[in-house]
Scaffold this motif. Structure first.
Motif, PDB file in Angstrom:
ATOM      1  N   LEU A 166     -18.871   6.583  -6.258  1.00 35.13           N
ATOM      2  CA  LEU A 166     -18.216   6.742  -4.934  1.00 35.13           C
ATOM      3  C   LEU A 166     -16.627   7.071  -5.437  1.00 35.13           C
ATOM      4  O   LEU A 166     -15.929   6.306  -5.875  1.00 35.13           O
ATOM      5  CB  LEU A 166     -17.944   5.293  -4.078  1.00 35.13           C
ATOM      6  CG  LEU A 166     -17.229   5.362  -2.828  1.00 35.13           C
ATOM      7  CD1 LEU A 166     -17.915   6.604  -2.126  1.00 35.13           C
ATOM      8  CD2 LEU A 166     -17.064   3.956  -2.206  1.00 35.13           C
TER       9      LEU A 166
ATOM     10  N   LEU B 200     -13.077   8.500  -4.562  1.00 34.31           N
ATOM     11  CA  LEU B 200     -12.147   8.140  -3.268  1.00 34.31           C
ATOM     12  C   LEU B 200     -10.766   9.228  -3.449  1.00 34.31           C
ATOM     13  O   LEU B 200     -10.325   9.198  -4.452  1.00 34.31           O
ATOM     14  CB  LEU B 200     -11.644   6.748  -3.236  1.00 34.31           C
ATOM     15  CG  LEU B 200     -12.816   5.616  -2.792  1.00 34.31           C
ATOM     16  CD1 LEU B 200     -12.133   4.196  -2.837  1.00 34.31           C
ATOM     17  CD2 LEU B 200     -13.484   5.924  -1.501  1.00 34.31           C
ATOM     18  N   THR B 201     -10.422   9.733  -2.554  1.00 35.16           N
ATOM     19  CA  THR B 201      -9.289  10.450  -2.380  1.00 35.16           C
ATOM     20  C   THR B 201      -8.131   9.691  -1.659  1.00 35.16           C
ATOM     21  O   THR B 201      -8.297   9.807  -0.458  1.00 35.16           O
ATOM     22  CB  THR B 201      -9.582  11.886  -2.031  1.00 35.16           C
ATOM     23  OG1 THR B 201     -10.248  12.608  -3.022  1.00 35.16           O
ATOM     24  CG2 THR B 201      -8.184  12.783  -2.220  1.00 35.16           C
ATOM     25  N   LEU B 202      -6.916   9.269  -2.355  1.00 33.79           N
ATOM     26  CA  LEU B 202      -6.097   8.617  -1.511  1.00 33.79           C
ATOM     27  C   LEU B 202      -4.802   9.366  -1.797  1.00 33.79           C
ATOM     28  O   LEU B 202      -4.583   9.323  -3.149  1.00 33.79           O
ATOM     29  CB  LEU B 202      -6.099   7.018  -1.714  1.00 33.79           C
ATOM     30  CG  LEU B 202      -7.425   6.465  -1.543  1.00 33.79           C
ATOM     31  CD1 LEU B 202      -7.314   4.913  -2.165  1.00 33.79           C
ATOM     32  CD2 LEU B 202      -7.700   6.328   0.053  1.00 33.79           C
TER      33      LEU B 202
ATOM     34  N   THR C  88      -7.311  11.407  -6.847  1.00 33.20           N
ATOM     35  CA  THR C  88      -8.654  10.943  -6.905  1.00 33.20           C
ATOM     36  C   THR C  88      -8.911   9.613  -7.779  1.00 33.20           C
ATOM     37  O   THR C  88      -8.207   9.364  -8.932  1.00 33.20           O
ATOM     38  CB  THR C  88      -9.365  12.090  -7.626  1.00 33.20           C
ATOM     39  OG1 THR C  88      -9.517  13.254  -6.641  1.00 33.20           O
ATOM     40  CG2 THR C  88     -10.912  11.764  -7.813  1.00 33.20           C
ATOM     41  N   TYR C  89      -9.630   8.687  -7.209  1.00 31.27           N
ATOM     42  CA  TYR C  89      -9.966   7.417  -7.830  1.00 31.27           C
ATOM     43  C   TYR C  89     -11.560   7.459  -8.250  1.00 31.27           C
ATOM     44  O   TYR C  89     -12.233   7.487  -7.104  1.00 31.27           O
ATOM     45  CB  TYR C  89      -9.515   6.292  -7.169  1.00 31.27           C
ATOM     46  CG  TYR C  89      -8.099   6.235  -6.954  1.00 31.27           C
ATOM     47  CD1 TYR C  89      -7.219   5.610  -7.785  1.00 31.27           C
ATOM     48  CD2 TYR C  89      -7.540   6.971  -5.788  1.00 31.27           C
ATOM     49  CE1 TYR C  89      -5.660   5.612  -7.552  1.00 31.27           C
ATOM     50  CE2 TYR C  89      -5.958   6.845  -5.860  1.00 31.27           C
ATOM     51  CZ  TYR C  89      -5.447   6.242  -6.572  1.00 31.27           C
ATOM     52  OH  TYR C  89      -3.719   6.608  -6.532  1.00 31.27           O
TER      53      TYR C  89
ATOM     54  N   LEU D 121     -13.411   1.297  -5.991  1.00 37.21           N
ATOM     55  CA  LEU D 121     -14.079   0.207  -5.305  1.00 37.21           C
ATOM     56  C   LEU D 121     -14.558  -0.745  -6.183  1.00 37.21           C
ATOM     57  O   LEU D 121     -14.550  -2.222  -6.005  1.00 37.21           O
ATOM     58  CB  LEU D 121     -15.043   0.970  -4.453  1.00 37.21           C
ATOM     59  CG  LEU D 121     -15.664   0.029  -3.487  1.00 37.21           C
ATOM     60  CD1 LEU D 121     -15.077  -0.888  -2.554  1.00 37.21           C
ATOM     61  CD2 LEU D 121     -16.915   0.660  -2.749  1.00 37.21           C
TER      62      LEU D 121
END
Length: 452
Positions: free
Chosen positions: A405, A407-409, A413-414, A418
């Motif tokens: 998964l 994630l873009t915050l 990008t990570y 989670l």
């Protein structure tokens, strides 16, 4: 004489059928002769029979019922044996070839591989056998999956007032835990070796068999450096009066004893002692290797001072251990066995969470400890679920070669944010449980499960 229930007979028959069906994927393996594959199946059955032997005291009804999950666990493992990982191709197979070419045990003296000598003894032993190395390496880990499950059952048995069902549940749950099955039977890794020995060492310490406990811990350390994550727990056992200080001397004695055969075979002592030093240096280059660690909070591709960040993580892990031991020292007269188990979970999650250069498999001990805790205190299920999800996701990153998964915050990008949050939540949750236990428990009494 009590008759066997129909349900137990059905479970037992189904379990035997599953063990029989395990022959089909084994006979269809791609390596070795038909004779070699039959030997693989027989060795697989030996581990299954060992599991049943260890559960013999449960009684016929429960033993037959346990045959179903045990049969399922070994059927799944039989279907995993054919997978060839990059780790096997690049490392283990090359080590095996070097051992075989240079005379098996005679080659122990050579600088082969980066595993400590106890595992090299096993690799040298199988180099003489006419069975494909891939399967023998996996079968060795599967054997220790059973040892691991037995260690978890022993740990649960210490806590539960009526230990039969909780300990049996732990045994079967550990055999079927996804990361346990994937680690050995699929990946060909050997984390069950050190983790199983650690569980037995913990059970011995709680039962005030300090000498045996320290010796098993030393043996676990001789197999895997990752044992260091939980070694501080033995200081807690000493603070709580579960073991004596003199018992701790058996830790280095057991480790030293494992080195003797290699020394007799001509391996230089410096080469033996430098193995773990070399492993710690191999990590340099990336702060995180697909692990749910604190370094996953850094954006993907972030440019940081690796040395400074690595040092900060090492200091943070060291401080975590110091704070934990300081709290236990402050409440040493209130340390229950449940508190000690929770402290073990804090170490098994917190230390690899904070340290740099951690790999995807390094929460294996946290996986199995949280499952054992659930079998003792079912209300602790959230911790086991969170750790297993985070750990399993890290495994899948390796197998699938892509992140689970992303994630873009805030435009950044990570990749494993989670998973790291799940581990952090488990660490905080366990710390709160420990604090509540120390504030509420007196006299070092152990909390017992009401599960019958």
């Amino acid at each position: 004489m009590r008759s066997i229930s129909p349900r137990s007979l059905i479970c037992g028959g189904a379990g035997l059928a599953l063990l029989g069906l395990s022959l089909i994927p084994v006979l269809n393996l791609g390596l070795g002769t038909t004779s070699a594959r039959i030997w693989v199946y027989l060795l697989l059955l030996i581990s299954a029979l060992l599991a049943l032997f260890l559960l013999r005291a449960q009684g016929k009804d429960r033993l037959l019922t346990a045959l179903l999950p045990i049969g399922l666990a070994f059927l799944i493992r039989s279907m995993m044996l054919s997978y060839v990982s990059d780790d096997y191709t690049i490392f283990l197979s090359q080590w095996m070839e070097a051992l075989r070419t240079n005379g098996g045990f005679a080659a122990i003296k050579l600088p082969i591989g980066n595993y400590n000598v106890p595992y090299l003894y096993f690799l040298a032993a199988i180099s003489y056998l006419p069975i494909p190395d891939l399967y023998l390496i996996k079968l060795f880990s599967i054997f220790f999956d059973v040892v691991l499950a037995w260690g978890g059952a022993r740990l649960v048995r210490h806590f539960a007032s009526n230990a039969a069902i909780p300990s049996l549940a732990c045994f079967c749950a550990l055999l079927l835990l996804p990361t346990v099955m994937l680690n050995g039977a699929y990946w060909g890794q050997c984390d069950s070796l050190y983790s199983g020995l650690v569980l037995h060492a913990m059970a011995c310490a709680l039962n005030r068999r300090g000498g045996t406990s320290a010796a098993l811990l030393g043996l676990a350390f001789s197999f895997k450096l990752q044992t260091v994550f939980i070694i501080p727990l033995w200081a807690a056992f000493w603070l709580a009066g579960r073991i004596k200080f003199r018992h701790l001397l058996l830790f280095p004695a057991a480790y030293a004893l494992t080195c003797v055969p290699a020394l007799l075979l001509g391996k230089p002592l410096a080469d033996i002692l430098s193995v773990y030093v070399g492993q710690t240096q191999e990590g340099a280059g990336s702060l995180n290797y697909n692990s749910a660690s604190v370094y996953s909070f850094l954006p993907y591709g972030a440019q940081v001072d690796e040395r400074s960040y690595a040092l900060a993580g090492i200091i943070a892990a060291f401080l975590l251990v110091l704070v934990l031991l300081a709290v236990l020292l402050r409440f040493r007269k209130r340390i229950s066995d449940t508190a000690l188990l929770t402290a073990g979970i804090i170490l098994a999650t917190g230390v690899p969470f904070l340290l740099p250069y951690m790999h995807d498999r390094y929460f294996f001990l946290a996986d199995v400890l949280t499952v054992a805790a659930v079998c003792i205190l079912p209300e602790r299920l959230p911790a086991a679920v969170m750790v297993q999800l985070a750990s399993l996701s890290a495994y899948l990153v390796y197998f699938r070669q892509r992140y689970t998964l992303v994630l873009t915050l805030g435009g950044k990008t990570y990749t494993m944010l989670l998973e790291s949050l799940l581990i952090l939540a488990t660490l905080v949750y366990a710390a709160c449980l420990l604090w509540l236990d120390l504030r509420q428990t007196g006299g070092g009494k152990k909390r017992r499960s009401s599960v019958s």
